[in-house]
Design a protein around this motif. Structure first.
Motif, short mmCIF file in Angstrom:
data_model
loop_
_atom_site.label_atom_id
_atom_site.label_comp_id
_atom_site.label_asym_id
_atom_site.label_seq_id
_atom_site.Cartn_x
_atom_site.Cartn_y
_atom_site.Cartn_z
N THR A 24 0.59 -1.30 -0.28
CA THR A 24 -0.09 -0.16 -0.04
C THR A 24 0.88 1.18 -0.04
OG1 THR A 24 -0.34 0.07 2.41
CG2 THR A 24 -1.85 -1.06 1.16
N GLY A 25 2.24 1.13 0.12
CA GLY A 25 3.25 2.11 0.14
C GLY A 25 2.94 2.95 1.35
N THR A 26 2.74 2.25 2.44
CA THR A 26 2.58 2.83 3.84
C THR A 26 4.04 2.62 4.60
OG1 THR A 26 0.36 2.51 3.87
CG2 THR A 26 1.52 2.53 6.09
N LYS A 27 4.37 3.66 5.28
CA LYS A 27 5.64 3.38 6.22
C LYS A 27 5.27 2.70 7.51
CE LYS A 27 7.20 7.61 4.15
NZ LYS A 27 7.28 9.18 4.35
N LEU A 28 6.32 1.92 7.90
CA LEU A 28 5.92 1.13 9.18
C LEU A 28 7.07 1.72 10.23
CD1 LEU A 28 4.73 -1.20 10.75
CD2 LEU A 28 6.24 -2.70 9.59
N HIS A 29 6.50 2.25 11.41
CA HIS A 29 7.04 2.42 12.34
C HIS A 29 7.25 1.47 13.74
CE1 HIS A 29 7.44 6.69 10.52
NE2 HIS A 29 6.29 6.24 10.06
N LEU A 30 8.16 1.30 14.02
CA LEU A 30 8.05 0.28 15.17
C LEU A 30 9.10 0.86 16.66
CD1 LEU A 30 9.69 -2.64 13.08
CD2 LEU A 30 7.42 -2.36 13.89
N ILE A 31 7.99 0.92 17.56
CA ILE A 31 8.48 1.41 18.94
C ILE A 31 9.13 0.53 19.78
CG2 ILE A 31 8.12 2.81 20.99
CD1 ILE A 31 5.85 4.39 19.09
N HIS A 32 10.25 0.51 20.19
CA HIS A 32 10.97 -0.61 20.95
C HIS A 32 10.40 -0.47 22.37
CE1 HIS A 32 14.19 -2.40 18.21
NE2 HIS A 32 13.67 -1.24 17.70
N PRO A 33 10.57 -1.39 23.20
CA PRO A 33 11.30 -2.62 23.04
C PRO A 33 10.24 -3.47 22.19
CG PRO A 33 10.94 -2.74 25.19
CD PRO A 33 10.32 -1.56 24.80
#
Length: 152
Positions: A24-33
């Motif tokens: 879908t052309g979407t950015k994925l943001h991952l917040i740790h931990p």
């Protein structure tokens, strides 16, 4: 669009969400931990070997995310809330945040954005939908509202 995962726990869910983000052309943001390593085989299997192509960003914690995205218009998806996800007007570039599979989004974060907390309507037979299913439902509504840009 942007999907934000707050401390995800199940690599398969993150992999499936990553695959949805890619197509879908979407950015994925991952917040740790994170509860897994990004090179874990379950993540790669669910992401169908596309993981290297997914536009991902990682953050040490929620404050780091805010520091690096100061103008983010954030919607927070949480089960059992009163405002359906379809009641919002999403704009391209918005951020849709989902919490960890077992804990959701912390109360203190939800309280910072009281008018931006959304949920997917469901009956009482379960606590919540699968994280990757929920992300797909809300993301596609946001894309639909914007005419499915660059999708065919």
């Amino acid at each position: 669009m942007n999907i934000v995962l707050y401390q995800p726990e199940i690599p398969h869910n993150t992999g499936a969400i990553g695959r949805t983000c890619l197509i879908t052309g979407t950015k994925l943001h991952l917040i740790h931990p994170l509860a897994f390593f990004l090179d874990e085989k379950h993540l790669r299997r669910a992401g169908m070997d596309y993981w290297e192509e997914i536009e991902t960003y990682e953050y040490a914690n929620f404050e780091d995310f805010l520091d690096k995205n100061p103008d983010a218009n954030i919607y927070l998806a949480e089960s059992c809330m009163s405002k359906p996800y379809t009641d919002m007007e999403y704009k391209m570039g918005d951020y849709i945040m989902f919490g960890s599979e077992s804990r959701g989004i912390p109360k203190e974060i939800l309280e910072r954005y009281p008018n931006k907390v959304i949920s997917i309507p469901m009956n009482e037979k379960g606590r919540s939908l699968n994280l990757s299913v929920s992300a797909g439902i809300v993301l596609y509504e946001a894309l639909r509202q914007n005419g499915f840009p660059d999708l065919h």
